[in-house]
Write a protein that holds these residues in place. Structure first.
Motif, PDB file in Angstrom:
ATOM      1  N   ILE A  91       0.847  -1.195   0.000  1.00 55.24           N
ATOM      2  CA  ILE A  91       0.000   0.000   0.000  1.00 55.24           C
ATOM      3  C   ILE A  91       0.885   1.248   0.000  1.00 55.24           C
ATOM      4  N   ARG A 130       0.650   5.494   0.191  1.00 57.20           N
ATOM      5  CA  ARG A 130      -0.183   6.643   0.525  1.00 57.20           C
ATOM      6  C   ARG A 130       0.430   7.906  -0.051  1.00 57.20           C
ATOM      7  N   TYR A 152      -7.184  12.781   6.610  1.00 53.64           N
ATOM      8  CA  TYR A 152      -7.227  11.651   5.689  1.00 53.64           C
ATOM      9  C   TYR A 152      -6.100  11.793   4.679  1.00 53.64           C
ATOM     10  N   VAL A 158      -4.638   6.598  -2.030  1.00 49.19           N
ATOM     11  CA  VAL A 158      -4.042   5.376  -1.499  1.00 49.19           C
ATOM     12  C   VAL A 158      -4.135   4.333  -2.606  1.00 49.19           C
ATOM     13  N   VAL A 168      -7.629   1.006   2.811  1.00 43.07           N
ATOM     14  CA  VAL A 168      -7.271   2.057   1.863  1.00 43.07           C
ATOM     15  C   VAL A 168      -8.350   3.139   1.772  1.00 43.07           C
ATOM     16  N   LYS A 169      -9.586   2.847   2.220  1.00 42.31           N
ATOM     17  CA  LYS A 169     -10.668   3.830   2.117  1.00 42.31           C
ATOM     18  C   LYS A 169     -11.715   3.573   3.177  1.00 42.31           C
ATOM     19  N   PRO A 215      -6.123   6.298   5.811  1.00 43.38           N
ATOM     20  CA  PRO A 215      -6.613   5.930   4.487  1.00 43.38           C
ATOM     21  C   PRO A 215      -7.282   7.127   3.807  1.00 43.38           C
ATOM     22  N   ALA A 268     -10.221  -2.463   1.890  1.00 45.35           N
ATOM     23  CA  ALA A 268      -8.834  -2.810   2.215  1.00 45.35           C
ATOM     24  C   ALA A 268      -8.225  -3.556   1.045  1.00 45.35           C
TER      25      ALA A 268
END
Length: 133
Positions: free
Chosen positions: A5, A7, A20, A24, A77-78, A106, A129
């Motif tokens: 992952i 960011r 936030y 991502v 991720v969100k 995320p 995820a």
């Protein structure tokens, strides 16, 4: 289970966000967690009229859902927050902070809605995820 992952908190030309991460990305298996409500394992409402208690229960439910899919909050991720009042965001952010450190935030959206499925629910939160294969 984490990392692939990436960011990107503030892409070029986009104002930085405090609560936030703007972008991502990741590769692997997608895990989608349906909107979670402030219900315990018996389906009983936790924290009537208490946004902090409801947020803590919702994040606990998300944690359990992620675990069932072999994921953790590090893989998220969100997040999408559906709230009946934006005044509940500090309580949600506090509950989120118990699971996700500021340097691993995320992507996120917060939407105020007229109502949720039952009037006593103050919030519903969904998660996405990415888990490494």
């Amino acid at each position: 289970m984490s990392e692939p992952i990436t960011r990107i908190p503030a892409p070029d030309g986009v104002a930085p966000a405090a609560a936030y991460t703007h972008v991502v990305t990741g590769s692997g298996r997608l895990v989608a967690v349906s909107g979670q409500l402030p219900l315990d394992e018996n389906g009983t409402l936790v924290g009537p009229d208490d946004p902090g208690a409801q947020a803590r229960q919702v994040f606990e439910n998300i944690r359990r859902c992620l675990a069932a899919a072999g994921a953790t909050f590090e893989d998220v991720v969100k997040l999408t927050f559906f709230v009946t009042d934006m005044a509940y965001l500090p309580a949600i952010r506090a509950a989120r902070a118990a699971h996700i450190p500021d340097d691993r935030l995320p992507a996120a959206s917060a939407v105020q809605v007229a109502a949720l499925v039952r009037p006593e629910y103050l919030m519903e939160i969904e998660a996405y995820a990415v888990v490494a294969e």
